[in-house]
Write an enzyme that holds these catalytic residues in place. Structure first.
Site, PDB file in Angstrom:
ATOM      1  N   ASP A  73      -0.423  11.224  -4.589  1.00 16.83           N
ATOM      2  CA  ASP A  73      -0.898  12.418  -3.894  1.00 16.83           C
ATOM      3  C   ASP A  73       0.204  13.475  -3.888  1.00 16.83           C
ATOM      4  OD1 ASP A  73       0.636  10.781  -2.091  1.00 16.83           O
ATOM      5  OD2 ASP A  73      -0.124  11.942  -0.405  1.00 16.83           O
ATOM      6  N   GLU A 139       1.097   9.285   0.832  1.00 20.37           N
ATOM      7  CA  GLU A 139       2.519   9.333   1.173  1.00 20.37           C
ATOM      8  C   GLU A 139       2.905  10.650   1.825  1.00 20.37           C
ATOM      9  OE1 GLU A 139       6.780  10.134   0.864  1.00 20.37           O
ATOM     10  OE2 GLU A 139       5.154  11.223  -0.139  1.00 20.37           O
TER      11      GLU A 139
END
Length: 371
Positions: A73, A139
């Protein structure tokens, strides 16, 4: 490697965009399968994580595995490629050839280093222990759905390598501040601010007093805590005593004992005003990974692997948090920063130095051989 970095960057993957994240997860699963791993997506409503297991070489299959950690991400919304952050390759007099784009430095290039190291090791016939891979989808917001998965993957591992960016200059990262995001929720009682003010309980006034308490708690540990009140919300009309208010707070810890003490106090806050209610909600928490020096056997083996390639490998603590916090806090020998050199994480000038990609992949392959 450049072509693969570009392919991953051109899959824009904002945190929380499940469709976008899962499209890249499919590419990663296919790539790890191509390289001989057993890969799968781990389903989450906000975007799937990816795991892969690579068997050890004959005679080493039963050894404790190495854990490779990454994320797919990014902080960037869709549209950056077509707007202010197009994929482009430029030349710099100081650094040579640079690649630009959303997520190129944090950390899609690190994913390419990871997979290329596995490919190089296989082609070179390196006899290595098993490798576990975990690539998470959240994350950038503190890994709220993936921390448990990282812990599971770390269980029984020999050591962990993180593929985030290195320090400027290329030093690896050993030790990271703990990072906790919490929300302070306050409930009061609504009332007319002029006709019945005494019947109301101002959630905003209560929140202000609780933030003063927060500062007092942090102040007692000022050397070991960074605190940022990032958002405030509450109320609506000036003639209504506000019933609800909240604050989102970011905390960073350099010491695990201080981390425990501060969080214990902040999760046990009590109201100042009779009738008010206060609740502290932990949104995400990455534990402190303390820097414990560079002289352990794992770090020594990494330095030796670097020396075989003519690379001088050093490691220093980092202020930012990542999923290696979780592995390192468990006592697992851990190093992070195996991505290529670059700059501009979370900034419009995000870029990598393309010439450093092969060296980072070679280092990881050499570590596989050394261990």
């Amino acid at each position: 490697m450049t072509a693969r970095v570009r392919r991953y960057v051109e899959h824009e993957t904002p945190t929380g965009d499940a469709e976008a994240l899962n499209a890249l997860a499919d590419l990663l699963v296919a790539r790890y399968t191509e390289l001989g791993g057993v890969a799968r997506r781990v389903g989450e409503p906000t975007g799937d994580h990816v795991t892969a297991d690579f068997p050890g070489s004959p005679g080493r299959a039963d050894e404790a595995p190495l854990l490779f950690i990454g994320h797919h991400d990014t902080v960037w919304p869709k549209g950056q490629l077509a707007g202010p952050m197009p994929w482009q390759v430029t030349e710099s007099a100081e650094h040579g050839t640079l690649a630009h784009g959303p997520g190129v430095f944090d950390m899609k290039s690190g994913l390419v280093v990871m997979e290329t190291a596995l490919e190089v090791a296989a082609r070179a016939g390196v006899r290595h222990r098993p490798v576990r891979v975990v690539v998470v989808a959240d994350e950038e917001i503190g890994s709220p759905t993936s921390s448990t998965l990282v812990r599971e993957r770390a269980e029984g591992a020999f050591a962990a390598l993180g593929f985030e960016s290195p320090h400027p200059g290329g030093a690896l990262k050993r030790g990271r501040r703990g990072s906790t995001r919490l929300r302070l929720n306050v409930h009061g009682r609504a009332a007319h601010a002029a006709l019945d003010p005494e019947k109301g309980i101002s959630a905003i006034d209560e929140l202000v007093d609780q933030l003063v308490r927060l500062r007092e708690v942090v102040g007692r540990h000022s050397r070991g805590v960074l605190c940022n009140v990032g958002t405030l919300s509450g109320g609506g009309k000036t003639n209504v005593v506000p019933e609800h208010a909240s604050a989102d707070i970011g905390l960073r810890f350099a010491d695990a004992a201080v981390e425990g003490a501060v969080l214990a106090e902040l999760t046990a806050l009590t109201p100042v005003r009779e009738g008010a209610r206060v609740r502290t909600e932990i949104l995400s928490s990455r534990p402190t990974w303390a820097f414990d020096g560079p002289d352990d056997p794992f770090s020594a083996a990494v330095r030796t692997a670097g020396q075989r390639l003519g690379q001088d490998i050093t490691a220093e603590p980092a202020a930012g948090a990542a999923d290696t916090n979780t592995a390192g806090s468990l006592g697992l020998p851990t190093l992070d920063g195996f991505g290529p050199l670059g700059a501009g994480a979370h900034a419009l000038h995000e870029r990598i130095v393309l010439s450093t990609l092969p060296g980072r992949a070679a280092l990881v392959a050499a570590i596989l051989a050394e261990l």
